[in-house]
Design a protein around this motif. Structure first.
Motif, short mmCIF file in Angstrom:
data_model
loop_
_atom_site.label_atom_id
_atom_site.label_comp_id
_atom_site.label_asym_id
_atom_site.label_seq_id
_atom_site.Cartn_x
_atom_site.Cartn_y
_atom_site.Cartn_z
N ARG A 161 1.01 -1.14 -0.04
CA ARG A 161 -0.10 0.04 0.05
C ARG A 161 0.70 1.28 0.09
O ARG A 161 1.93 1.24 0.60
CB ARG A 161 -0.92 0.00 1.13
CG ARG A 161 -1.88 -1.11 1.22
CD ARG A 161 -3.04 -0.93 2.38
NE ARG A 161 -3.75 -2.22 2.35
CZ ARG A 161 -4.68 -2.23 3.05
NH1 ARG A 161 -5.30 -1.21 3.81
NH2 ARG A 161 -5.47 -3.46 3.32
N HIS A 162 0.58 2.29 -0.60
CA HIS A 162 1.35 3.49 -0.86
C HIS A 162 2.68 3.00 -1.81
O HIS A 162 3.33 3.87 -1.92
CB HIS A 162 1.98 3.91 0.38
CG HIS A 162 0.65 4.43 1.21
ND1 HIS A 162 -0.27 5.45 0.93
CD2 HIS A 162 0.30 3.83 2.48
CE1 HIS A 162 -1.12 5.40 1.92
NE2 HIS A 162 -0.78 4.41 2.83
N GLY A 163 2.63 1.74 -2.59
CA GLY A 163 3.82 1.33 -3.39
C GLY A 163 3.95 2.30 -4.31
O GLY A 163 5.18 2.55 -4.94
N ILE A 169 7.91 -2.82 -4.03
CA ILE A 169 6.91 -3.89 -4.80
C ILE A 169 7.90 -4.91 -4.73
O ILE A 169 8.99 -5.25 -5.05
CB ILE A 169 7.06 -3.51 -6.37
CG1 ILE A 169 6.28 -2.25 -6.52
CG2 ILE A 169 6.37 -4.83 -7.08
CD1 ILE A 169 6.19 -1.60 -7.78
N SER A 170 7.15 -6.07 -4.10
CA SER A 170 8.15 -7.28 -3.94
C SER A 170 8.71 -7.99 -5.30
O SER A 170 8.12 -7.98 -6.21
CB SER A 170 7.09 -8.75 -3.41
OG SER A 170 7.82 -9.64 -3.29
N SER A 171 9.99 -8.52 -4.91
CA SER A 171 10.56 -9.12 -6.06
C SER A 171 9.96 -10.44 -6.51
O SER A 171 10.18 -11.01 -7.64
CB SER A 171 12.02 -9.31 -5.80
OG SER A 171 12.25 -10.34 -4.60
N LEU A 198 -2.18 -6.77 -9.11
CA LEU A 198 -2.70 -7.60 -10.07
C LEU A 198 -2.30 -6.81 -11.55
O LEU A 198 -1.87 -7.40 -12.50
CB LEU A 198 -4.34 -8.10 -10.11
CG LEU A 198 -4.69 -8.79 -9.15
CD1 LEU A 198 -6.03 -8.85 -8.83
CD2 LEU A 198 -4.26 -10.29 -9.51
N GLU A 199 -2.33 -5.71 -11.64
CA GLU A 199 -1.71 -4.79 -12.71
C GLU A 199 -0.32 -5.21 -12.84
O GLU A 199 -0.05 -5.39 -14.15
CB GLU A 199 -1.91 -3.29 -12.35
CG GLU A 199 -3.55 -2.82 -12.18
CD GLU A 199 -4.10 -2.88 -13.69
OE1 GLU A 199 -3.28 -3.13 -14.64
OE2 GLU A 199 -5.32 -2.74 -13.79
N TYR A 200 0.45 -5.02 -11.69
CA TYR A 200 1.76 -5.46 -12.06
C TYR A 200 2.21 -6.65 -12.53
O TYR A 200 3.00 -6.82 -13.68
CB TYR A 200 2.54 -5.07 -10.75
CG TYR A 200 4.17 -4.88 -10.78
CD1 TYR A 200 4.55 -3.69 -10.86
CD2 TYR A 200 4.88 -6.15 -10.79
CE1 TYR A 200 5.94 -3.54 -11.41
CE2 TYR A 200 6.32 -5.91 -11.10
CZ TYR A 200 6.74 -4.45 -11.24
OH TYR A 200 8.04 -4.29 -11.28
N LEU A 201 1.46 -7.78 -12.22
CA LEU A 201 1.50 -9.01 -12.59
C LEU A 201 1.33 -9.03 -14.11
O LEU A 201 1.88 -9.65 -14.95
CB LEU A 201 0.67 -10.00 -11.93
CG LEU A 201 1.31 -10.39 -10.59
CD1 LEU A 201 0.17 -11.14 -9.59
CD2 LEU A 201 2.62 -11.06 -10.85
N GLU A 202 -0.02 -8.32 -14.44
CA GLU A 202 -0.21 -8.18 -16.07
C GLU A 202 0.85 -7.53 -16.84
O GLU A 202 1.24 -8.25 -17.81
CB GLU A 202 -1.53 -7.46 -16.01
CG GLU A 202 -2.06 -7.26 -17.55
CD GLU A 202 -2.90 -6.32 -17.92
OE1 GLU A 202 -3.67 -5.80 -16.98
OE2 GLU A 202 -3.32 -6.13 -18.98
N GLY A 289 10.99 -1.58 3.84
CA GLY A 289 12.07 -2.46 2.91
C GLY A 289 11.45 -3.89 3.52
O GLY A 289 10.32 -4.20 3.74
N ASN A 290 12.43 -4.68 3.43
CA ASN A 290 12.09 -6.24 3.57
C ASN A 290 11.69 -6.51 4.98
O ASN A 290 11.04 -7.49 5.33
CB ASN A 290 13.24 -6.99 3.06
CG ASN A 290 14.32 -7.19 4.05
OD1 ASN A 290 14.36 -6.46 5.07
ND2 ASN A 290 15.10 -8.28 3.78
#
Ligand code: PSU
Ligand code: MN
Length: 335
Positions: A161-163, A169-171, A198-202, A289-290
């Motif tokens: 959230r707020h990414g 954004i997770s690797s 989901l947008e990023y995965l697309e 971060g992680n």
């Protein structure tokens, strides 16, 4: 199958498969060698079903001793359903595919003292002979390298959230875009921004399929309000999808989202209020971060009085059951 065999032979050139207690230190294994356990190696060379499992869920995702019990139970469910489990971790600097019970105990005891290892961390953990618990991205890499096509976890990382501001954004998402393995998960937690994930995965070209539903699940709950492009209703159809993806050499991963079983789904509003509070605390404590994902997981569990941990364990077990059936179907298809 012959290319899988020669790849396996290359990977194992530097260690003796029968030596399952081989450990780093006075070894003559070259850097870049992966240790494959004897039963995983045997299954792969005969084209039998293998299911990869990650280890960050053990070290950072759950408290001791539930983490150890769960890790062992997951492996047992895989075996009961006719596949061989291959838990992945880096031990004493050696990437391992397939762990012994002692290895699992060691990882569970190390907990967060094992280094959370995503793609970017692998070289450092290996070079310093450290102990790394592999996240989804790192597990995908090693599992895929040895020829495993099915990997089961609880939830994957995503766009935070707020990414859109933090670029957190997770690797896991970019890995799905570049490594051809099917990842079975219960979707992503609503600690994340699900629509943007989901947008990023697309964008990454990842095939996202939901199992027996039209909606992408939100880990603790069956629904997220987001539709998926692809619905699959049987393990056989999942296997066909994976097989086609491999044969076309698309090179991308597949995300198969399995909703949490109804009887274990947590109260959405209870979880949501815990998530809101945990997110606020993370911002106040400037946890980024992680460290953010493990912090949120642990805090949501505390705030829900363990309810989220019970749901978490139940859904991973269900994912493993589905994943084992998919792996068995795939092995039959590719016979
Ligand atoms: N989400 C969960 N449980 C987990 C994780 C994510 O519901 O255990 C772990 C997985 O190992 C995943 C990693 O790959 O966190 C993602 O971390 P990050 O958000 O830092 O990329
Ligand atoms: Mn991150």
């Amino acid at each position: 199958a012959s290319s899988a065999l020669s790849r396996l032979a290359n990977l194992q050139r530097h260690f003796h498969p029968a030596d399952s207690h081989w450990k780093g230190g006075n070894n003559n294994a070259g850097v870049g060698t992966i240790k494959i356990s004897p039963d995983v190696s045997e299954a792969l060379s005969h084209g039998r079903a293998v299911v990869a499992l990650e280890s960050t869920i053990i070290s950072h995702g759950m408290p001791y001793p539930q983490n150890l019990e769960t890790a062992k139970e997951l492996e047992a469910i895989v075996r009961e359903n006719g596949a061989v489990p291959a838990t992945v971790a880096i031990l004493d600097g050696v990437p391992c595919v397939g762990l012994s019970v002692e290895d699992l105990e060691r990882l569970a005891n190390l907990g967060t003292r094992a280094q959370k290892t995503a793609r970017r961390d692998i070289a450092h953990v290996v070079a310093t002979r450290g102990n790394g618990a592999t996240t989804v991205s790192a597990t995908m890499i090693f599992a895929s390298m040895v020829g495993i096509s099915v990997f089961v976890t609880g939830g994957i990382g995503g766009v935070h959230r707020h990414g859109e501001n933090t670029m957190d954004i997770s690797s896991d998402l970019t890995e799905l875009g570049r490594t051809p393995i099917a990842v079975i998960s219960a979707g992503v937690k609503s600690i994340l921004d699900i629509p943007r994930t989901l947008e990023y995965l697309e964008t990454q070209g990842v095939c996202v399929a939901a199992y027996k539903t039209n909606e992408f699940p939100a880990f603790f709950t069956e629904t997220s309000g987001c539709k998926v492009p692809c619905r699959i209703d049987t393990p056989e159809d999942c296997a066909r999808l994976i097989d086609v993806n491999m044969k076309l050499k698309l090179g991308t991963g597949i995300l198969i989202a399995v909703p949490i079983p109804k009887e274990h789904s947590a109260s959405g509003s209870l979880i949501e209020s815990a998530i809101q509070r945990a997110l606020k605390e993370a911002r106040e404590k400037r946890i980024t971060g992680n460290a953010e994902t493990p912090f949120l997981l642990a805090r949501v569990n505390e705030l829900t009085g363990g309810a989220s941990l019970a749901s978490n364990i139940a859904l991973v077990k269900n994912n493993v059951l589905v994943g084992a059936k998919i792996a068995v179907s795939l092995a039959l298809l590719q016979e």
